[in-house]
Design a protein around this motif. Structure first.
Motif, short mmCIF file in Angstrom:
data_model
loop_
_atom_site.label_atom_id
_atom_site.label_comp_id
_atom_site.label_asym_id
_atom_site.label_seq_id
_atom_site.Cartn_x
_atom_site.Cartn_y
_atom_site.Cartn_z
N ILE A 241 0.72 -1.18 0.06
CA ILE A 241 -0.03 0.11 -0.08
C ILE A 241 0.95 1.35 0.19
CG2 ILE A 241 -1.95 -1.02 0.89
CD1 ILE A 241 -1.13 -0.22 3.82
N ASN A 242 0.27 2.37 -0.54
CA ASN A 242 1.48 3.71 -0.76
C ASN A 242 0.50 4.74 -0.34
OD1 ASN A 242 3.78 2.51 -2.15
ND2 ASN A 242 2.11 1.34 -3.18
N LYS A 243 1.04 5.92 -0.98
CA LYS A 243 0.22 7.32 -0.54
C LYS A 243 -1.21 6.94 -1.35
CE LYS A 243 4.55 10.01 -0.65
NZ LYS A 243 5.26 10.99 -1.19
N GLY A 244 -2.06 7.70 -0.77
CA GLY A 244 -3.51 7.59 -1.23
C GLY A 244 -4.42 6.44 -0.62
N ASN A 245 -3.61 5.34 -0.17
CA ASN A 245 -4.34 4.29 0.39
C ASN A 245 -4.91 4.78 1.74
OD1 ASN A 245 -2.40 2.10 -1.32
ND2 ASN A 245 -4.59 1.46 -0.89
N SER A 246 -4.68 5.64 2.33
CA SER A 246 -5.07 5.87 3.75
C SER A 246 -6.50 5.86 3.92
CB SER A 246 -4.62 7.35 4.15
OG SER A 246 -3.43 7.23 4.87
#
Length: 504
Positions: A241-246
């Motif tokens: 998971i990466n930036k934006g998966n929050s």
């Protein structure tokens, strides 16, 4: 070249070894006699575990329509520093170990392609979320929508709809939204039980603005405390998971939500296989209150506590370093009214064991104000119980938990020069630390000049001789550490366990 006798023997040895190896693997060449060590093995073989799913496609088809992208316009109060890394704002990372501190990154803020958003004026944030009811309630992270001016969600079918923030909780980083347009929306459900380490999980979200992205992995660990908040209890997963998966969901193989993706550990902001999700049971409890009240009310005990370290356990004569050590019971609080005192070790809440101070904090905070709880605690060598009616956690952030910190104690053989506090004008009671040997055991634990020693081994002290007497008593009892309650110049008290230095 003709083979020599030595070469023929070597080749024969290799061939024999190959046959044995092949036999061990394939079973075709096992010797007739069973080796002695094999005779001790269980007669019934261990059953092979279930095979992982050959495909996650059916799960994804089932749940993907309930996952949304969250787009936010931030108001002017949002710090420009929010652009520095994925969603760091609002979370305290000071307690993260130094070697990891720079690698912990939140994601969701400014997660769209193209790098950081422009500074000044309205700025944007991008994250993920999931619908939990047909009428359009959506769960996401607080740090995704914090300081939001407007919020929109993009559904799996491509529609972008306005949403409003129903409530937020910064302590668990959970927020609840509601789609403004009336309708019947596809939604997902929470799991009925906690996942086990090793279980397969699927994450769906909006990494780098690329909505509807699916990744898979396993639950790597449970109960992770990364220093991000007072109630850390994260699932660790290795699904990328990466930036934006929050704010996006983590599903089990039954298509149930088991966690909300919230943080990653990364040197670059990208996935390196260390991700952290808020457990579903925590999310459900918070969401229930946000939906009904718009805020979260937490139980309040009114104590400052610290972990029982190995040193402190030795100082108290405990067999194991478990429980939560009471530094101080605030006057007029539920704890003080129930008779809890400094030095008590809280061991159970409603019959459930307490392993450390963090666990006590989470359990108390998870109960509603007005709840009655039974605390089992140890005072000296005597076990006792107390029934406490919880208050409401003050909004100023006081919580029933404190970090372990660095601590120390005092007595000449421990590298301290002491004097009655009343004689040096520091206080009316206690023993003042007037000098500290920087190489002594006390200095190693953080004791500083000007600190006050209030009690040693559970006994109040007002003279250096009383400190020495309590240390001798601890030595006579065979303890390797002595426990002291110390007050610093800022008025903060804490317990300190210092190893006894026999060298004097």
């Amino acid at each position: 070249m003709p083979e020599t006798r030595t070469q023929r023997r070597a080749l024969a040895s290799v061939a024999a070894a190959a046959l044995v190896t092949t036999g061990a693997i394939g079973g075709a060449y096992l010797p007739a006699a069973t080796p002695a060590y094999a005779q001790a093995l269980p007669k019934t073989p261990i059953e092979a575990p279930e095979h992982p799913p050959g495909s996650f496609a059916n799960i994804v088809d089932k749940v993907k329509p309930g996952v949304v992208s969250v787009k936010v316009k931030l108001d002017d109060t949002a710090s420009a520093d929010d652009d520095d890394g994925p969603g760091q704002s609002g979370r305290n990372m000071q307690n993260v170990p130094p070697q990891l501190r720079e690698f912990f990154r939140r994601f969701g803020q400014n997660g769209a392609p193209g790098g950081p958003q422009q500074r000044g004026g309205s700025r944007g944030a991008v994250g993920s979320g999931f619908i939990i009811s047909a009428d359009g309630y959506v769960v996401t992270n607080n740090h995704v929508v914090d300081h939001s001016k407007t919020v929109q969600v993009t559904l799996d079918d491509g529609r972008t709809l306005d949403a409003k923030v129903i409530g937020k909780d910064s302590k668990t980083d959970i927020a609840l939204l509601k789609i403004k347009e009336a309708g019947s929306y596809p939604y997902v459900q929470f799991g009925k039980g906690a996942p086990r380490v090793g279980d397969w999980v699927v994450a769906i979200g909006n990494p780098f603005g690329l909505g509807g992205t699916v990744t898979a992995g396993i639950v790597s660990a449970r109960g992770r405390d990364i220093g991000a908040g007072p109630y850390d209890d994260f699932l660790q997963i290795d699904a990328p998971i990466n930036k934006g998966n929050s704010g996006g969901p983590t599903f089990n193989v039954n298509g149930e939500v088991v966690g909300v993706n919230t943080a990653i550990a990364s040197p670059s902001g990208g996935s390196v296989g260390l991700a952290f999700a808020i457990p579903a049971e925590t999310v459900q409890a918070v969401v229930e209150q946000l939906r009904t009240d718009g805020k979260v009310a937490r139980g309040y005990l009114g104590v400052q506590v610290q972990p029982v370290t190995q040193d402190i356990a030795e100082g108290l004569g405990l067999a194991k370093p478990k429980g939560a050590l009471v530094d101080h019971a605030e006057d007029g609080t539920p704890a003080a009214k129930a008779g809890l005192k400094s030095g008590d070790v809280i061991e159970k809440v409603n019959g459930e064991p307490i392993n450390d101070a963090k666990e006590l904090s989470r359990k108390i905070a998870g109960l509603k104000p007005g709840s009655k709880v039974e605390l089992a605690y140890l005072r000296g060598s005597k076990s006792d119980t107390a029934t406490v009616t919880l208050g409401s956690l003050p909004t100023d952030g006081k919580v029933a938990s404190r970090g372990s910190g660095e601590e120390s104690n005092g007595q000449p053989r421990l590298g301290l020069s002491l004097a009655p506090a009343s004689e040096v004008g520091l206080a009316d009671q206690g023993v003042a630390v007037v000098e500290v040997d920087p190489d002594g055991p006390a200095a190693a634990k953080g004791i500083e000049q000007g600190d006050l020693i209030l009690d040693v081994g559970g006994q109040s002290v007002s003279k250096p001789s009383e400190v020495a007497a309590q240390i001798r008593s601890a030595e006579s009892a065979g303890r390797r550490a002595v426990l002291m309650r110390v007050k610093n110049g800022k008025g903060v008290t804490r317990f300190v366990a210092v190893q006894l230095n026999k060298a004097g």
